[in-house]
Design a protein around this motif. Sequence first.
Motif, PDB file in Angstrom:
ATOM      1  N   LEU A 122      -3.924   9.524  12.309  1.00 59.42           N
ATOM      2  CA  LEU A 122      -2.458   9.235  11.674  1.00 59.42           C
ATOM      3  C   LEU A 122      -2.663   9.571  10.153  1.00 59.42           C
ATOM      4  CD1 LEU A 122       0.659   8.757  12.204  1.00 59.42           C
ATOM      5  CD2 LEU A 122       0.155   6.359  11.921  1.00 59.42           C
ATOM      6  N   ALA A 123      -3.566   9.165   9.505  1.00 61.57           N
ATOM      7  CA  ALA A 123      -3.784   9.062   8.173  1.00 61.57           C
ATOM      8  C   ALA A 123      -3.720  10.595   7.487  1.00 61.57           C
ATOM      9  CB  ALA A 123      -5.078   8.500   7.753  1.00 61.57           C
ATOM     10  N   LEU A 124      -4.354  11.433   8.271  1.00 62.34           N
ATOM     11  CA  LEU A 124      -4.407  13.030   8.102  1.00 62.34           C
ATOM     12  C   LEU A 124      -2.764  13.442   8.111  1.00 62.34           C
ATOM     13  CD1 LEU A 124      -7.471  14.183  10.119  1.00 62.34           C
ATOM     14  CD2 LEU A 124      -7.451  13.554   7.598  1.00 62.34           C
ATOM     15  N   GLN A 125      -2.073  12.948   8.914  1.00 60.75           N
ATOM     16  CA  GLN A 125      -0.887  13.520   9.310  1.00 60.75           C
ATOM     17  C   GLN A 125       0.253  13.018   8.126  1.00 60.75           C
ATOM     18  OE1 GLN A 125      -0.423  12.262  13.417  1.00 60.75           O
ATOM     19  NE2 GLN A 125       0.046  14.413  13.751  1.00 60.75           N
ATOM     20  N   LEU A 126      -0.038  11.904   7.507  1.00 61.22           N
ATOM     21  CA  LEU A 126       0.854  11.273   6.590  1.00 61.22           C
ATOM     22  C   LEU A 126       0.372  11.671   5.225  1.00 61.22           C
ATOM     23  CD1 LEU A 126       0.752   7.458   7.595  1.00 61.22           C
ATOM     24  CD2 LEU A 126       2.508   9.145   8.013  1.00 61.22           C
ATOM     25  N   ALA A 127      -0.583  12.502   5.009  1.00 64.12           N
ATOM     26  CA  ALA A 127      -0.986  12.875   3.691  1.00 64.12           C
ATOM     27  C   ALA A 127       0.092  13.534   3.044  1.00 64.12           C
ATOM     28  CB  ALA A 127      -2.387  13.643   3.817  1.00 64.12           C
ATOM     29  N   SER A 128       0.845  14.398   3.682  1.00 64.84           N
ATOM     30  CA  SER A 128       1.981  15.380   3.197  1.00 64.84           C
ATOM     31  C   SER A 128       3.434  14.718   3.466  1.00 64.84           C
ATOM     32  CB  SER A 128       1.785  16.545   3.926  1.00 64.84           C
ATOM     33  OG  SER A 128       1.838  16.618   5.334  1.00 64.84           O
ATOM     34  N   LEU A 129       3.453  13.525   4.163  1.00 68.36           N
ATOM     35  CA  LEU A 129       4.771  12.943   4.121  1.00 68.36           C
ATOM     36  C   LEU A 129       5.333  12.328   2.956  1.00 68.36           C
ATOM     37  CD1 LEU A 129       6.847  12.201   6.460  1.00 68.36           C
ATOM     38  CD2 LEU A 129       5.536  10.106   6.941  1.00 68.36           C
ATOM     39  N   ASP A 130       6.640  12.642   2.898  1.00 67.64           N
ATOM     40  CA  ASP A 130       7.439  12.086   1.725  1.00 67.64           C
ATOM     41  C   ASP A 130       7.491  10.649   2.051  1.00 67.64           C
ATOM     42  OD1 ASP A 130       9.219  11.419  -0.336  1.00 67.64           O
ATOM     43  OD2 ASP A 130      10.144  13.261  -0.228  1.00 67.64           O
ATOM     44  N   ASP A 189       5.262  12.959  17.081  1.00 71.45           N
ATOM     45  CA  ASP A 189       6.625  13.463  16.385  1.00 71.45           C
ATOM     46  C   ASP A 189       6.170  14.128  15.175  1.00 71.45           C
ATOM     47  OD1 ASP A 189       7.920  12.566  18.639  1.00 71.45           O
ATOM     48  OD2 ASP A 189       8.451  10.798  17.523  1.00 71.45           O
ATOM     49  N   LEU A 190       5.056  13.590  14.430  1.00 68.21           N
ATOM     50  CA  LEU A 190       4.611  13.914  13.244  1.00 68.21           C
ATOM     51  C   LEU A 190       4.129  15.553  13.437  1.00 68.21           C
ATOM     52  CD1 LEU A 190       3.165  11.005  11.428  1.00 68.21           C
ATOM     53  CD2 LEU A 190       4.915  12.304  10.670  1.00 68.21           C
ATOM     54  N   LEU A 247       2.004   4.325  18.253  1.00 69.14           N
ATOM     55  CA  LEU A 247       1.053   5.371  17.451  1.00 69.14           C
ATOM     56  C   LEU A 247       1.008   6.539  17.973  1.00 69.14           C
ATOM     57  CD1 LEU A 247      -1.752   2.475  16.057  1.00 69.14           C
ATOM     58  CD2 LEU A 247       0.084   3.720  14.782  1.00 69.14           C
ATOM     59  N   ALA A 248       0.837   6.587  19.350  1.00 69.88           N
ATOM     60  CA  ALA A 248       0.843   7.978  19.931  1.00 69.88           C
ATOM     61  C   ALA A 248       1.998   8.739  20.017  1.00 69.88           C
ATOM     62  CB  ALA A 248       0.517   7.883  21.624  1.00 69.88           C
ATOM     63  N   SER A 252       0.809  -1.282   0.077  1.00 69.35           N
ATOM     64  CA  SER A 252       0.118   0.085  -0.022  1.00 69.35           C
ATOM     65  C   SER A 252       0.778   1.412  -0.170  1.00 69.35           C
ATOM     66  CB  SER A 252      -0.827   0.027   1.150  1.00 69.35           C
ATOM     67  OG  SER A 252      -1.566   1.312   1.363  1.00 69.35           O
ATOM     68  N   ASP A 253       0.324   2.227  -0.671  1.00 72.44           N
ATOM     69  CA  ASP A 253       0.919   3.649  -0.683  1.00 72.44           C
ATOM     70  C   ASP A 253       0.828   4.061   1.137  1.00 72.44           C
ATOM     71  OD1 ASP A 253       0.173   6.877  -0.695  1.00 72.44           O
ATOM     72  OD2 ASP A 253       1.708   6.351  -2.105  1.00 72.44           O
ATOM     73  N   ILE A 254       2.095   4.873   1.244  1.00 67.17           N
ATOM     74  CA  ILE A 254       1.912   5.177   2.843  1.00 67.17           C
ATOM     75  C   ILE A 254       0.587   5.996   3.310  1.00 67.17           C
ATOM     76  CG2 ILE A 254       3.145   7.258   2.158  1.00 67.17           C
ATOM     77  CD1 ILE A 254       3.716   4.904   5.183  1.00 67.17           C
ATOM     78  N   THR A 255       0.212   6.959   2.255  1.00 66.41           N
ATOM     79  CA  THR A 255      -0.999   7.854   2.761  1.00 66.41           C
ATOM     80  C   THR A 255      -2.292   6.924   2.899  1.00 66.41           C
ATOM     81  OG1 THR A 255      -1.285   8.206   0.344  1.00 66.41           O
ATOM     82  CG2 THR A 255       0.032   9.902   1.502  1.00 66.41           C
ATOM     83  N   MET A 256      -2.148   5.705   2.345  1.00 65.24           N
ATOM     84  CA  MET A 256      -3.620   4.780   2.690  1.00 65.24           C
ATOM     85  C   MET A 256      -3.206   3.949   3.400  1.00 65.24           C
ATOM     86  SD  MET A 256      -5.759   6.069   0.406  1.00 65.24           S
ATOM     87  CE  MET A 256      -6.969   4.859   0.610  1.00 65.24           C
ATOM     88  N   LEU A 257      -2.071   3.513   4.047  1.00 60.53           N
ATOM     89  CA  LEU A 257      -1.826   2.537   4.888  1.00 60.53           C
ATOM     90  C   LEU A 257      -2.521   2.569   6.185  1.00 60.53           C
ATOM     91  CD1 LEU A 257      -0.075   0.142   5.285  1.00 60.53           C
ATOM     92  CD2 LEU A 257       1.774   1.411   6.034  1.00 60.53           C
TER      93      LEU A 257
END
Length: 234
Positions: free
Chosen positions: A138-146, A208-209, A202-203, A100-105
């Motif tokens: 976490l899904a919202l935070q990963l949306a802009s993560l490279d 950190d993100l 996860l917390a 899976s793509d990291i943004t959808m994981l």
Amino acid sequence: MPDPNRVVADAEALLQRVSPEGRRLAQRERQRRNRARMKALGRAFGATVLIMLAAIAVGWVIPIGQFGFLIALIAILAAWVVIFAMSHEPTETVQSLAASDITMLPQKTEAWLQRQRAALPAPAQRLADGIGLKLEALALQLASLDPREPAAAEVRKLLSIELPELIEGYARVPLNLRQDASNGPAPDKQLVEALNVVDSELARMSADLASGDLNKLATQGRYLQLKYKDEGGV
């Protein structure tokens, strides 16, 4: 005479179903299904309009008659069947999580975890619900993560490798041994402790993100370090 352990487990499962976390996850799942249905319905109506316009256009040139009208109806029915069949989300597997793509994981891991929920003991079910809510954030935070960032690899390892290995390792333990503490902590207890570690991780990742400290996220990960036994434990 009813098994006291079973009675307690059933009572805890009932409490879990009406817990705030359980209700929120159930509501999100209903909303996701409703959005998928409405999207499919819109596509089906769009396909219907296109087919009708095509039939009318052909009819201006060549009279289609009853046979042409029947073909148009069959085409509309076929379009509806195909569209609604394709609207169902595929069942997530450990293999699909890894690819899976990291943004959808996070979303896919949450869906996979909820399908495993029924096979978990009640305390682990509560933790699974809490983990599901953390995955939502976490899904919202990963949306802009490279995805090339080391931090992304840390998240991917926890969600697509360590967590699935934990759940699958527990599932391999025979039912009659899951509460057996004769050789150390019972597998049920080990599972709950390990899920607590996942929940804490996860917390920490989310914090950190949120702070933008990707180096901290990438270098300070605590791994589960779980080894599964062939029998009697996880």
